[in-house]
Design an enzyme around this catalytic site. Structure first.
Site, PDB file in Angstrom:
ATOM      1  N   CYS A 153       0.355  -1.366  -0.186  1.00 38.78           N
ATOM      2  CA  CYS A 153      -0.053   0.464  -0.034  1.00 38.78           C
ATOM      3  C   CYS A 153       0.615   1.425   0.140  1.00 38.78           C
ATOM      4  O   CYS A 153       2.143   1.237  -0.433  1.00 38.78           O
ATOM      5  CB  CYS A 153      -0.840   0.324   1.492  1.00 38.78           C
ATOM      6  SG  CYS A 153      -2.168   1.409   0.912  1.00 38.78           S
ATOM      7  N   ASP A 213      -3.976   1.840  10.178  1.00 38.87           N
ATOM      8  CA  ASP A 213      -4.893   2.276   9.779  1.00 38.87           C
ATOM      9  C   ASP A 213      -5.457   1.902  11.112  1.00 38.87           C
ATOM     10  O   ASP A 213      -5.650   3.268  12.132  1.00 38.87           O
ATOM     11  CB  ASP A 213      -5.944   2.478   9.091  1.00 38.87           C
ATOM     12  CG  ASP A 213      -5.611   2.126   7.313  1.00 38.87           C
ATOM     13  OD1 ASP A 213      -4.831   1.103   6.915  1.00 38.87           O
ATOM     14  OD2 ASP A 213      -5.800   3.050   6.838  1.00 38.87           O
TER      15      ASP A 213
HETATM   16  C1  RUB Z   1      -3.984   3.141   3.549  1.00 43.94           C
HETATM   17  C2  RUB Z   1      -3.779   1.885   4.523  1.00 43.94           C
HETATM   18  C3  RUB Z   1      -2.351   3.095   4.802  1.00 43.94           C
HETATM   19  C4  RUB Z   1      -2.542   3.669   6.168  1.00 43.94           C
HETATM   20  C5  RUB Z   1      -1.262   4.137   6.896  1.00 43.94           C
HETATM   21  O1  RUB Z   1      -4.995   2.727   3.078  1.00 43.94           O
HETATM   22  O2  RUB Z   1      -3.141   1.177   4.270  1.00 43.94           O
HETATM   23  O3  RUB Z   1      -1.226   2.127   4.366  1.00 43.94           O
HETATM   24  O4  RUB Z   1      -3.679   3.995   6.403  1.00 43.94           O
HETATM   25  O5  RUB Z   1      -1.172   5.183   5.880  1.00 43.94           O
HETATM   26  P1  RUB Z   1      -5.788   3.197   2.425  1.00 43.94           P
HETATM   27  P2  RUB Z   1      -0.106   6.357   7.085  1.00 43.94           P
HETATM   28  O6  RUB Z   1      -5.246   3.226   1.231  1.00 43.94           O
HETATM   29  O7  RUB Z   1      -7.476   2.659   2.063  1.00 43.94           O
HETATM   30  O8  RUB Z   1      -6.864   5.100   3.241  1.00 43.94           O
HETATM   31  O9  RUB Z   1       1.355   6.000   7.768  1.00 43.94           O
HETATM   32  O10 RUB Z   1      -0.267   7.409   5.392  1.00 43.94           O
HETATM   33  O11 RUB Z   1      -1.688   6.545   7.926  1.00 43.94           O
END
Ligand code: RUB
Length: 319
Positions: free
Chosen positions: A132, A201
């Site tokens: 991701c 998340d």
């Molecule tokens: C994004 C996702 C990321 C976390 C952490 O999912 O799973 O790994 O949100 O991101 P989506 P960060 O694309 O469905 O929002 O470290 O930027 O908070």
């Protein structure tokens, strides 16, 4: 009490952007939500302190309803609403605007701090595999690069939304050589990497890591191959409600993200499911890296208690 003040257009726009994933990723969503509350505070025509509070709470509810899994969103709303104070509308407005700015500032600092902690786990010449797009995970690579370490990356594309493309672009921007792979090639490439690095998340009180769908399978494979896996997650990803036994809701997104309507009609009568996140049990995760240091997943509850006490309020609820 019913809300008399309208929700500001900027709040509605932010809520739409979060729901449609124009604004996405847990930390980015949190910052946008805090800024939207400040926009509501600036724009509301509320004449009394009571009407002002009610209008900001209503804006928070609109933002809260957008996506259910990233706890950074309710944690951002809590941060700002718990600092909303004052006897007059002007004082209340100031407190919300200041709290939102302070929150965003803390997000930036936490990312930098956890990046330096995560970078200490990476050695010169290491290759990381990513899943991701996580700003917290990228902060670790960026800090390692700043320390002069040569890091390479194997980037999973991350179906169905291909957030891996964003990761690839941002890693290239800091000079990291990138190899993009399809998700199903991950196990094959685990022998060629030194670390798996993901974001989160939400993190549950038992150390379970809730992140983009596919993280748990990757973690199990990494364990089987003996590749260490870490989650980079600043403390706004800690889910306080899990302290009292609540589970984290996993968002189900549109079936059309998986298969277009035309193709689906050609394929025939099939069911389609599209869960956006999964839970990696703590035994498959080596470390959770936060701005307060690195934790084994089973110990993260100590930080959670320190920061949240025994649970969490819902300050956006109507009184
Ligand atoms: C994004 C996702 C990321 C976390 C952490 O999912 O799973 O790994 O949100 O991101 P989506 P960060 O694309 O469905 O929002 O470290 O930027 O908070």
């Amino acid at each position: 009490m019913t809300d008399t003040e309208p929700i500001d257009a900027a709040v509605r726009a932010t809520a739409d952007e979060i729901a449609t994933m124009e604004v996405r990723g847990a930390a980015t969503i949190a910052a946008a939500a805090a800024e939207a509350l400040a926009a509501q505070a600036e724009a509301t025509g509320a004449a009394t302190p009571e009407a002002f509070r009610s209008s900001v709470r209503a804006a928070a509810r609109t933002l809260h309803e957008t996506r259910p899994t990233a706890v950074s969103l309710p944690n951002a709303l809590r941060y700002v609403l718990q600092r909303m104070e004052g006897e007059s509308v002007d004082a209340l407005r100031r407190s919300v605007v200041e709290a939102a700015a302070e929150f965003v500032d803390q997000l930036d600092r936490a990312r930098g701090d956890l990046g330096r902690v995560g970078a200490n786990r990476l050695a010169d010449g290491d290759t990381v595999m990513t899943h991701c797009h996580s700003t917290d995970a990228l902060a670790c690579v960026e800090a390692a690069v700043e320390q002069g370490k040569a890091i390479e990356a194997v980037v999973k594309e991350t179906r169905p939304r291909n957030q891996g493309h964003i990761t690839a672009e941002q890693l290239r921007a800091v000079g990291v050589p990138v190899t993009l792979i399809v998700d199903s090639a991950a196990r094959r490439y685990l022998d060629e990497v030194d670390h798996v690095l993901v974001g989160a998340d939400s993190i549950a009180a038992d150390g379970g890591v809730i992140n983009k769908i596919g993280t748990s399978g990757l973690a199990v494979n990494a364990r089987e191959r003996g590749v260490p896996i870490m989650t980079a997650a600043q403390s706004i990803k800690l889910h306080p409600e899990t302290l009292t036994g609540h589970t984290v809701e996993i968002e189900a997104r549109a079936e059309t993200e998986v298969i277009g309507e035309e193709t689906r009609a050609e394929v025939g009568d099939i069911a389609v499911e599209n869960p956006a996140f999964d839970v990696t049990p703590p035994r498959y995760m080596d470390a959770i890296v936060t701005e307060h240091g690195q934790f084994p997943p089973e110990s993260i509850v100590t930080l959670m208690r320190e920061l949240f006490g025994e649970g969490a309020a819902d300050p956006w609820a109507e009184p």
